[in-house]
Design a protein around this motif. Structure first.
Motif, PDB file in Angstrom:
ATOM      1  N   THR A 257     -24.130  23.288  11.351  1.00  0.00           N
ATOM      2  CA  THR A 257     -23.597  24.363  10.520  1.00  0.00           C
ATOM      3  C   THR A 257     -22.081  24.444  10.636  1.00  0.00           C
ATOM      4  O   THR A 257     -21.373  24.589   9.632  1.00  0.00           O
ATOM      5  CB  THR A 257     -24.229  25.711  10.939  1.00  0.00           C
TER       6      THR A 257
ATOM      7  N   TRP B  60     -19.409  23.819   7.600  1.00  0.00           N
ATOM      8  CA  TRP B  60     -18.416  24.855   7.283  1.00  0.00           C
ATOM      9  C   TRP B  60     -16.997  24.305   7.409  1.00  0.00           C
ATOM     10  O   TRP B  60     -16.150  24.550   6.549  1.00  0.00           O
ATOM     11  CB  TRP B  60     -18.583  26.043   8.228  1.00  0.00           C
TER      12      TRP B  60
ATOM     13  N   GLU C  21     -16.127  22.050   4.537  1.00  0.00           N
ATOM     14  CA  GLU C  21     -15.986  22.771   3.275  1.00  0.00           C
ATOM     15  C   GLU C  21     -14.749  23.673   3.265  1.00  0.00           C
ATOM     16  O   GLU C  21     -13.995  23.691   2.298  1.00  0.00           O
ATOM     17  CB  GLU C  21     -17.250  23.612   3.035  1.00  0.00           C
ATOM     18  N   ALA C  22     -14.532  24.418   4.329  1.00  0.00           N
ATOM     19  CA  ALA C  22     -13.437  25.391   4.353  1.00  0.00           C
ATOM     20  C   ALA C  22     -12.102  24.767   4.754  1.00  0.00           C
ATOM     21  O   ALA C  22     -11.050  25.306   4.406  1.00  0.00           O
ATOM     22  CB  ALA C  22     -13.775  26.527   5.325  1.00  0.00           C
TER      23      ALA C  22
END
Length: 82
Positions: free
Chosen positions: A57, A61, A64-65
């Motif tokens: 996870t 994240w 993506e971020a």
């Protein structure tokens, strides 16, 4: 009671032998120990699975971020020379 008397008392107690145990005590202890081992293994596996899920996870994240990249500016530079 001096040291010699205490040692003699301890020897007498130890020579008497242990108290008789119930006949099913050994089997019950083995079953309980097996159950505890299985529970510990299950908890350990679940914790490893949760750690792996948290790592995946976090990786998704972060990809993506992109928290390491500088965010775009929210203000525009002043216009000069018009």
């Amino acid at each position: 009671m001096n040291r010699g008397e205490r040692e003699a008392a301890v020897r007498r107690i130890m020579e008497r032998g242990g108290a008789p145990l119930p006949p099913g005590l050994y089997g019950e202890a083995v079953r309980r120990g097996d159950r505890l081992l299985r529970q510990r293994q299950l908890v350990r596996r679940v914790l490893w699975l949760l750690a792996f899920a948290a790592a995946v996870t976090f990786a998704v994240w972060a990809a993506e971020a992109q928290p390491w990249a500088e965010p775009p500016s929210q203000t525009t530079p002043p216009l000069t020379g018009w």
